[in-house]
Design a protein around this motif. Structure first.
Motif, PDB file in Angstrom:
ATOM      1  N   GLU A 100       0.963  -1.006   0.201  1.00  0.00           N
ATOM      2  CA  GLU A 100       0.514   0.252   0.225  1.00  0.00           C
ATOM      3  C   GLU A 100       0.967   1.071  -0.106  1.00  0.00           C
ATOM      4  OE1 GLU A 100      -2.341  -0.969   3.649  1.00  0.00           O
ATOM      5  OE2 GLU A 100      -3.390  -2.998   2.014  1.00  0.00           O
ATOM      6  N   ARG A 101       2.229   1.324   0.399  1.00  0.00           N
ATOM      7  CA  ARG A 101       2.304   2.169   0.493  1.00  0.00           C
ATOM      8  C   ARG A 101       3.409   2.817  -0.727  1.00  0.00           C
ATOM      9  NH1 ARG A 101       2.453   5.773   3.962  1.00  0.00           N
ATOM     10  NH2 ARG A 101       3.799   6.282   3.340  1.00  0.00           N
ATOM     11  N   ARG A 102       3.689   1.690  -1.594  1.00  0.00           N
ATOM     12  CA  ARG A 102       4.087   1.202  -2.379  1.00  0.00           C
ATOM     13  C   ARG A 102       3.791   1.770  -3.794  1.00  0.00           C
ATOM     14  NH1 ARG A 102       9.220  -2.167  -3.414  1.00  0.00           N
ATOM     15  NH2 ARG A 102       9.646  -3.388  -1.830  1.00  0.00           N
ATOM     16  N   HIS A 103       2.411   1.129  -3.694  1.00  0.00           N
ATOM     17  CA  HIS A 103       1.050   1.684  -4.567  1.00  0.00           C
ATOM     18  C   HIS A 103       0.178   2.183  -4.494  1.00  0.00           C
ATOM     19  CE1 HIS A 103       2.596  -2.012  -6.973  1.00  0.00           C
ATOM     20  NE2 HIS A 103       2.318  -2.790  -6.001  1.00  0.00           N
ATOM     21  N   LEU A 104       0.190   3.258  -3.373  1.00  0.00           N
ATOM     22  CA  LEU A 104      -0.459   4.162  -3.238  1.00  0.00           C
ATOM     23  C   LEU A 104      -0.086   5.091  -2.818  1.00  0.00           C
ATOM     24  CD1 LEU A 104      -3.712   2.905  -0.393  1.00  0.00           C
ATOM     25  CD2 LEU A 104      -3.848   3.209  -3.158  1.00  0.00           C
ATOM     26  N   PHE A 105       1.436   5.696  -2.545  1.00  0.00           N
ATOM     27  CA  PHE A 105       1.666   6.491  -2.075  1.00  0.00           C
ATOM     28  C   PHE A 105       3.304   6.627  -3.057  1.00  0.00           C
ATOM     29  CE2 PHE A 105      -0.584   5.114   1.451  1.00  0.00           C
ATOM     30  CZ  PHE A 105      -1.602   6.544   1.659  1.00  0.00           C
ATOM     31  N   HIS A 106       3.222   5.859  -3.643  1.00  0.00           N
ATOM     32  CA  HIS A 106       4.013   5.537  -4.879  1.00  0.00           C
ATOM     33  C   HIS A 106       5.482   5.701  -4.319  1.00  0.00           C
ATOM     34  CE1 HIS A 106       0.637   6.933  -6.776  1.00  0.00           C
ATOM     35  NE2 HIS A 106       0.875   8.319  -6.061  1.00  0.00           N
ATOM     36  N   GLU A 107       5.517   4.519  -3.065  1.00  0.00           N
ATOM     37  CA  GLU A 107       7.137   4.636  -2.543  1.00  0.00           C
ATOM     38  C   GLU A 107       8.233   3.491  -3.267  1.00  0.00           C
ATOM     39  OE1 GLU A 107       7.035   3.961   1.704  1.00  0.00           O
ATOM     40  OE2 GLU A 107       8.048   2.208   1.271  1.00  0.00           O
ATOM     41  N   THR A 108       8.667   4.065  -3.918  1.00  0.00           N
ATOM     42  CA  THR A 108       9.415   3.920  -5.495  1.00  0.00           C
ATOM     43  C   THR A 108      10.571   2.313  -3.958  1.00  0.00           C
ATOM     44  OG1 THR A 108      11.876   4.865  -4.761  1.00  0.00           O
ATOM     45  CG2 THR A 108      10.162   5.359  -6.427  1.00  0.00           C
ATOM     46  N   ASN A 109      11.538   1.317  -4.613  1.00  0.00           N
ATOM     47  CA  ASN A 109      12.495   0.322  -4.323  1.00  0.00           C
ATOM     48  C   ASN A 109      13.159   1.104  -3.837  1.00  0.00           C
ATOM     49  OD1 ASN A 109      11.257  -1.889  -4.802  1.00  0.00           O
ATOM     50  ND2 ASN A 109      12.363  -1.527  -7.154  1.00  0.00           N
ATOM     51  N   HIS A 110      14.082   2.684  -4.552  1.00  0.00           N
ATOM     52  CA  HIS A 110      15.245   3.781  -4.126  1.00  0.00           C
ATOM     53  C   HIS A 110      14.679   4.234  -2.131  1.00  0.00           C
ATOM     54  CE1 HIS A 110      18.123   6.455  -3.442  1.00  0.00           C
ATOM     55  NE2 HIS A 110      17.741   7.139  -3.193  1.00  0.00           N
ATOM     56  N   ASP A 111      13.487   4.259  -2.204  1.00  0.00           N
ATOM     57  CA  ASP A 111      13.016   5.087  -0.812  1.00  0.00           C
ATOM     58  C   ASP A 111      12.955   3.708   0.163  1.00  0.00           C
ATOM     59  OD1 ASP A 111      12.266   7.400  -2.402  1.00  0.00           O
ATOM     60  OD2 ASP A 111       9.839   5.992  -3.101  1.00  0.00           O
ATOM     61  N   VAL A 112      12.964   2.123  -0.293  1.00  0.00           N
ATOM     62  CA  VAL A 112      12.482   1.293   0.446  1.00  0.00           C
ATOM     63  C   VAL A 112      14.103   0.818   0.750  1.00  0.00           C
ATOM     64  CG1 VAL A 112      12.227  -1.253   0.466  1.00  0.00           C
ATOM     65  CG2 VAL A 112      10.314   0.240  -0.521  1.00  0.00           C
ATOM     66  N   ARG A 113      15.267   0.669  -0.114  1.00  0.00           N
ATOM     67  CA  ARG A 113      16.235   0.734   0.383  1.00  0.00           C
ATOM     68  C   ARG A 113      16.734   1.664   2.095  1.00  0.00           C
ATOM     69  NH1 ARG A 113      21.361  -1.826  -2.043  1.00  0.00           N
ATOM     70  NH2 ARG A 113      22.572  -0.873  -0.546  1.00  0.00           N
ATOM     71  N   GLN A 114      16.741   3.166   1.292  1.00  0.00           N
ATOM     72  CA  GLN A 114      16.805   3.689   2.533  1.00  0.00           C
ATOM     73  C   GLN A 114      16.111   4.043   3.749  1.00  0.00           C
ATOM     74  OE1 GLN A 114      17.660   8.081   1.101  1.00  0.00           O
ATOM     75  NE2 GLN A 114      16.505   7.716  -0.146  1.00  0.00           N
ATOM     76  N   LYS A 115      15.227   3.089   3.710  1.00  0.00           N
ATOM     77  CA  LYS A 115      13.822   3.166   4.978  1.00  0.00           C
ATOM     78  C   LYS A 115      14.311   1.650   6.071  1.00  0.00           C
ATOM     79  CE  LYS A 115      10.152   5.133   3.669  1.00  0.00           C
ATOM     80  NZ  LYS A 115       8.110   5.676   3.110  1.00  0.00           N
TER      81      LYS A 115
END
Ligand code: PEP
Length: 257
Positions: A100-115
């Motif tokens: 839901e973060r990836r698809h509704l809030f446009h989180e990218t793989n790069h954002d995920v890595r930083q998190k």
């Protein structure tokens, strides 16, 4: 914590308000005396409710974590909350890259890595969520998508030896739809994920969860699979009755293993 345990992780999403979260946390604290030592439970309440829920659960063996974090510790980031802040509020884990973060809030793989990196720096155990959409599945791209998600997040990361590497395989088409992935199909993907992670984080034995329309009546099927160490549950974790059914059926499955 070892992979001999069974992991029951509860994503309360935005289903419960402040009072409802506290009522459910209190009920779980009450019931927790009877929970098996083989069960490792973590709940992910809303950011608003996390602190009191963590206080309530601090004396019982139930971990708490946020559903999302921001990767900078402090600063002018209106509306965000950092991994460090959640750690100080009583968290041990953090849900990262939920679909839901990836698809509704446009989180990218790069954002995920930083998190993921921020969670590790804050000494939180990240729970990395991966999974393909229905369209990607129909196009035969399931393996390609999940491998890209894992690689983008974990490659060259140097995972700390003392921190669990937890990955939840959650096919997007199975989340909140009632259309759960067949346990054998989930196991086939978990086997792939296990082997990809072996290459990306040598020496680390990952903990792998399945998520997507898990209910009391189907949880045992997943826990019988050799590469599935537990489940990440949304809708059925936000009500005491359905969550207790999952706990009870999981305990029975663990005893049979
Ligand atoms: C989830 O949100 O991670 C999830 C698996 O949801 P549900 O159990 O409702 O499908």
């Amino acid at each position: 914590m070892t992979q001999n345990k069974t992991y029951l992780f509860a994503n309360w999403k935005m289903y419960l308000d402040y009072d409802e979260s506290n009522i459910l946390a209190n009920a779980l604290a009450e019931k927790s005396k009877k929970f098996s030592d083989e069960i490792e439970m973590t709940v992910f309440p809303s950011a608003l409710s996390l602190y009191p829920v963590a206080q309530t659960l601090s004396d019982v063996k139930i971990n708490v974590g946020p559903q999302n974090i921001y990767w900078v510790d402090k600063g002018g980031y209106t509306g965000e909350t950092s991994a460090q802040m959640f750690k100080a509020a009583g968290s041990s884990h953090a849900l990262i890259g939920h679909s839901e973060r990836r698809h509704l809030f446009h989180e990218t793989n790069h954002d995920v890595r930083q998190k993921i990196e921020a969670s590790l720096n804050a000494e939180l155990t990240p729970v990395l969520c991966v999974g393909e959409t229905e369209k990607e599945r129909d196009e035969g791209k399931t393996e390609e998508i999940v491998e890209i998600q894992l690689r983008a997040t974990l490659e060259d990361l140097n995972w700390p030896k003392d921190r669990e590497l937890i990955v939840a395989y959650e096919p997007v088409w199975a989340i909140g739809t009632g259309n759960a992935c067949d346990p054998a199909e989930a196991e086939r993907m978990h086997d792939k994920i296990f082997n990809w992670i072996k290459g990306l984080a040598p020496g680390i034995s990952p903990v792998l969860l399945y998520g997507g329309s898990v209910r009391g009546e189907n949880v045992e099927g997943y826990l019988q699979m050799s590469h599935i160490n537990g489940v990440l549950v949304g809708g059925s974790s936000a009500k005491l009755e359905s969550w207790m059914e999952i706990i009870e059926n999981s305990t029975r499955a663990v005893e049979k293993l």
